[in-house]
Design an enzyme around this catalytic site. Sequence first.
Site, PDB file in Angstrom:
ATOM      1  N   GLU A 189       0.896  -1.221  -0.105  1.00  8.43           N
ATOM      2  CA  GLU A 189       0.120  -0.063   0.146  1.00  8.43           C
ATOM      3  C   GLU A 189       0.972   1.143   0.101  1.00  8.43           C
ATOM      4  O   GLU A 189       0.622   2.103   0.575  1.00  8.43           O
ATOM      5  CB  GLU A 189      -1.044   0.040   1.283  1.00  8.43           C
ATOM      6  CG  GLU A 189      -1.861  -1.270   1.382  1.00  8.43           C
ATOM      7  CD  GLU A 189      -2.608  -1.206   2.596  1.00  8.43           C
ATOM      8  OE1 GLU A 189      -3.792  -1.372   2.551  1.00  8.43           O
ATOM      9  OE2 GLU A 189      -1.926  -1.264   3.490  1.00  8.43           O
TER      10      GLU A 189
HETATM   11  C1  TNX Z   1      -4.239  -4.153   4.788  1.00 10.95           C
HETATM   12  S1  TNX Z   1      -2.539  -6.447   4.378  1.00 10.95           S
HETATM   13  C2  TNX Z   1      -2.906  -3.910   5.316  1.00 10.95           C
HETATM   14  C3  TNX Z   1      -2.861  -3.441   6.841  1.00 10.95           C
HETATM   15  C4  TNX Z   1      -4.190  -3.326   7.138  1.00 10.95           C
HETATM   16  C5  TNX Z   1      -4.969  -4.402   7.161  1.00 10.95           C
HETATM   17  C6  TNX Z   1      -6.129  -4.594   7.958  1.00 10.95           C
HETATM   18  C7  TNX Z   1      -1.707  -5.323   4.217  1.00 10.95           C
HETATM   19  C8  TNX Z   1      -0.536  -5.792   3.453  1.00 10.95           C
HETATM   20  N1  TNX Z   1      -1.983  -3.978   4.467  1.00 10.95           N
HETATM   21  O1  TNX Z   1      -2.124  -2.485   6.751  1.00 10.95           O
HETATM   22  O2  TNX Z   1      -3.863  -3.168   8.926  1.00 10.95           O
HETATM   23  O3  TNX Z   1      -5.436  -4.311   5.701  1.00 10.95           O
HETATM   24  O4  TNX Z   1      -6.961  -5.646   7.696  1.00 10.95           O
END
Ligand code: TNX
Length: 526
Positions: free
Chosen positions: A341
Site C-alpha cells: 500500500e
Molecule cells: C491491509 S494487508 C493492510 C494493513 C491493514 C489491514 C487491515 C496489508 C499488507 N496491509 O495495513 O492493517 O489491511 O485488515
Amino acid sequence: MSTFSKAITLILLTLFLSACNKGKKIPTLNFPSTDLSTENMIPKPLEAIATNEGFSLDQYTAISVSEKSDDLLDLIWFLSEKIKAKTNLDIVLADSETPQKGTVIYIEKTDALKQKGAEAYLLSITRDSLILSSSQASGIFRGMQTIRQIIPDNSNDTITTYKTWPIPTGEINDKPQFEYRGSMLDVARHFFSVEDVKKYIDLLAYYKYNILHLHLSDDQGWRIEIKSWPLLTKIGGSTEVGGEQGGFYTQEEYIDLVNYAARRHIMIVPEIDMPGHTNAASVSYPILNGNGIPPKLYEGTEVGKSTLDTRKDEVYTFIDDVVREISAITPGPYFHIGGDESHVTKKEDYIYFVERVQEIVRKHGKRMIGWDEIATANIDSNSISQFWASKENAHLAIEKNMKIILSPAKKAYLDMKYDTESKYGLSWSGYIPVDTAYIWTPEAYEKIPLKNIIGIEAPLWSETISNMDELEYLAFPRAIGYAELGWSIKENRNWEDYKKRLANQAPFLKRMKVKYYPSSLVKWNE
Ligand code: TNX
C-alpha cells in the site's frame, strides 16, 4: 522406521525396562478400547493407526531419553512441565539406578524414520511404553504437542486406586505439508507486551506453528529499539491507534522473545514496513519523509499516505542500520520489508526502492519477504512474496519463480469480523466465520502452483484490538484451523471431522484462559 532400527529400539527399551523394573512392577492395566485415530488432535496427523489398548499415564510413569544432550533434556523438561500442568503428575527422569515400576515415555533421536524432514516424528504407543522418535529436536517438539493433545482432559478414577490418564495405543507417523506455518501479529497499531506475545507463542506452539511474524512498524508506531536511531522509539514509539500510549521492545526484550519462541521451535520474522506505512519513522526523523507534508504523530487508521523519500541516500543509510541491527539479533533466515500500500510512492520510485532494499537485506545475510506488491519490482527468485490481495501480483511472483506465502485476506485474515455481530475486527475483505476460515484449499488457491507455495500465514492486524482478550477473540478459534491447513494434507481435512476436534479444544483453551469466540457453528465441549 526400518524394521532393523525398530528391533534395536525395542531391545534397548526392554533392557532399560528390565533394569528399571527391579522393584515391584505395577501390572499393566486393561483399559476399555480407545481409538488413537479418532483422537482430538489438531492438526490432524498424516497417519494414525490404532491398536485399541491403553497406555497408562500415572504416578508410576517415568521419562527417559536416548542421549542426555542439552536439547533433549530441555525438551523433556518442557514436556514434564506440560504434563504437570494438565494432570498434576510429576514425571521423573528414569535412570537405571532408580527402580522403575510403571510405564515409560522414551524420547529418541534417530534418522531411521519413515517420514523425512526436521519436523517429522513417529509416536509409537503400546501398553507399557510411549516412544517418540525424530531425527531432530524440532520433530520431537512437534511430537510432544501430539502427546499433550492425546492425554485425556480428565483422569480415569475407576480402574485403579490411583489416578490414571489412559492414552490410546497405536502408531502416528507425521510430518507437515508446508515448511512455513505462521501467524502475524501487528504490534504497531496497538502495542502488545512481551508477556502477551509469549502467551500467543505458547498457543501457536501447541498447534505446531513454526513462524511468528511481528509487524514492528507502521504509521502509528515504531516498536523496536534501533540503537543508531534512538528517536524511532522515543518519538515514533510513543503513540498507537486511538490515542493510547504506545510502547516498544528494547533489543534485549526482542532477544528474549526470539529465545522464548526458539525454545518452542518457532522462528520470529521481523517486519519493518516500507516505503509506505512509515509515518512513525518520518516523525522521528523528518529527513526520511518523502510525501512533502511535515509529518505529525498519527493515531488514526487510514492507510496509504506516507512514504520514505526513495531518492535520498540518507534513507538507505537509515535502512541499512535498521536491517543490520535487527538482523544481528534475529537468528532466523528472513527479513520482511513490508512493501504494501505505498499509494503515494511513484511506481518507478517504488521499484527502485524495493530493488535497493533487497540488496541491503541480502548484504545482512537475510532472505527478503514482502507483501505481494514487491513482485512488481525486478527482484530475484530467492525473495518471497506474501500474497494478501492481488492475484496479478501473485502471478508476477510465479513468473519470477519466487516462493509465495499464502495470506489471502478473504480467507486467512484473523482481523476480519466473524459476522455482523462481531465485537472487534474489520470487514473490508468480507466476514470470515469459523467454517469459511477452514474450508478452502491452499494447495489450489488462485491457480498458484503448489511448488511455489512455501506455506500459509494468518495475519492479525490490530486496528480494532488493544488487549489480550480482544486479540484472543479474533485469533481463536480461527488460528487453530489455519494450523491444520498448513500442516495436514488435503485428504486428511474435513470440516465435519474438524468441527468435532475443535469442539474438544475448549478444555485446553479454558485451562490457558483464552477468551475465544464461541462460534455457534461448533458444539463446544465446555
Ligand atoms: C491491509 S494487508 C493492510 C494493513 C491493514 C489491514 C487491515 C496489508 C499488507 N496491509 O495495513 O492493517 O489491511 O485488515
